[in-house]
Design a protein around this motif. Structure first.
Motif, mmCIF file in Angstrom:
data_model
loop_
_atom_site.group_PDB
_atom_site.id
_atom_site.type_symbol
_atom_site.label_atom_id
_atom_site.label_comp_id
_atom_site.label_asym_id
_atom_site.label_seq_id
_atom_site.Cartn_x
_atom_site.Cartn_y
_atom_site.Cartn_z
ATOM 1 N N THR A 69 48.283 26.519 83.773
ATOM 2 C CA THR A 69 47.423 26.424 82.665
ATOM 3 C C THR A 69 48.187 25.357 81.842
ATOM 4 O OG1 THR A 69 49.105 27.669 81.628
ATOM 5 C CG2 THR A 69 47.223 29.123 82.586
ATOM 6 N N PRO A 70 47.438 24.847 81.024
ATOM 7 C CA PRO A 70 48.060 23.577 80.325
ATOM 8 C C PRO A 70 49.361 23.922 79.499
ATOM 9 C CG PRO A 70 45.665 23.774 79.507
ATOM 10 C CD PRO A 70 46.068 25.123 80.531
ATOM 11 N N GLU A 71 49.449 25.165 79.230
ATOM 12 C CA GLU A 71 50.869 25.761 78.645
ATOM 13 C C GLU A 71 52.019 25.820 79.765
ATOM 14 O OE1 GLU A 71 47.885 27.335 78.242
ATOM 15 O OE2 GLU A 71 47.522 27.245 76.093
ATOM 16 N N ARG A 102 61.851 15.724 73.084
ATOM 17 C CA ARG A 102 61.795 17.115 72.853
ATOM 18 C C ARG A 102 61.421 17.477 71.172
ATOM 19 N NH1 ARG A 102 65.040 21.595 74.795
ATOM 20 N NH2 ARG A 102 66.476 20.709 73.277
ATOM 21 N N VAL A 103 62.274 16.708 70.505
ATOM 22 C CA VAL A 103 62.146 16.977 68.763
ATOM 23 C C VAL A 103 60.551 16.665 68.502
ATOM 24 C CG1 VAL A 103 62.570 15.750 66.569
ATOM 25 C CG2 VAL A 103 64.591 16.356 68.346
ATOM 26 N N GLY A 104 60.068 15.517 68.935
ATOM 27 C CA GLY A 104 58.538 15.249 69.133
ATOM 28 C C GLY A 104 57.590 16.149 69.564
ATOM 29 N N LEU A 109 54.017 20.601 68.057
ATOM 30 C CA LEU A 109 53.447 21.786 68.169
ATOM 31 C C LEU A 109 53.420 22.426 66.756
ATOM 32 C CD1 LEU A 109 55.220 23.083 71.313
ATOM 33 C CD2 LEU A 109 52.885 22.576 71.098
ATOM 34 N N ARG A 110 54.525 22.243 65.960
ATOM 35 C CA ARG A 110 54.363 22.872 64.690
ATOM 36 C C ARG A 110 53.464 22.296 63.678
ATOM 37 N NH1 ARG A 110 59.600 21.673 62.482
ATOM 38 N NH2 ARG A 110 58.882 20.195 60.958
ATOM 39 N N ASP A 117 55.365 30.002 74.800
ATOM 40 C CA ASP A 117 56.375 30.709 75.202
ATOM 41 C C ASP A 117 57.296 29.649 75.910
ATOM 42 O OD1 ASP A 117 55.677 33.159 74.513
ATOM 43 O OD2 ASP A 117 54.547 33.631 76.079
ATOM 44 N N GLY A 118 58.672 30.022 75.500
ATOM 45 C CA GLY A 118 59.738 29.118 76.094
ATOM 46 C C GLY A 118 59.876 27.705 75.609
ATOM 47 N N VAL A 119 59.011 27.397 74.822
ATOM 48 C CA VAL A 119 59.177 26.105 74.017
ATOM 49 C C VAL A 119 59.383 26.155 72.687
ATOM 50 C CG1 VAL A 119 58.106 23.840 73.610
ATOM 51 C CG2 VAL A 119 57.544 24.833 75.695
ATOM 52 N N ASN A 120 58.801 26.743 71.856
ATOM 53 C CA ASN A 120 58.972 27.142 70.665
ATOM 54 C C ASN A 120 58.583 28.685 70.087
ATOM 55 O OD1 ASN A 120 56.149 26.849 70.672
ATOM 56 N ND2 ASN A 120 55.923 25.908 68.742
#
Length: 121
Positions: A69-71, A102-104, A109-110, A117-120
């Protein structure tokens, strides 16, 4: 021989249909061919392959790969960046670049109000 990539939902439908048919791929193929939608899974499989019985037969005989999946692709990339950032053998400049990416990613996402899941999440 290359395996066909199929969406997760179709892979689940095939596995469920195989269970209901005691592992018989030929019964799945015949039901799709005859448009006998004895199970909702057969309908899903039929719609996905849209008359392409050769590809369906290939999937049933040779197996398949489930498309990510894209996720899942996103999570894999994020983990790749994390590994670079944490690897002391990689140059400090590349580690800093991975940390910045990773900050970007997190900021994007925010801003888009997306949770992975697993990212933010």
């Amino acid at each position: 021989m290359n395996k066909v990539k199929i969406p997760k939902e179709i892979a689940e439908a095939i596995e469920t249909a195989k269970t209901k048919y005691s592992g018989s791929g030929i019964t799945i193929l015949l039901d799709v061919y005859d448009e006998r939608y004895t199970f909702s899974e057969i309908s899903k499989i039929s719609k996905h392959f849209d008359g392409d019985l050769q590809t369906l037969m290939h999937v049933l005989v040779n197996g398949y790969e489930v498309e990510k999946t894209p996720e899942e692709n996103f999570r894999d990339y994020y983990e790749y960046l994390r590994k670079i950032e944490d690897n002391g053998l990689i140059s400090p400049a590349k580690r800093k670049l991975a940390a910045t990416e990773r900050v970007g990613v997190n900021m994007t996402l925010r801003l888009l109000d997306i949770e992975v899941d697993g990212v933010n999440k």
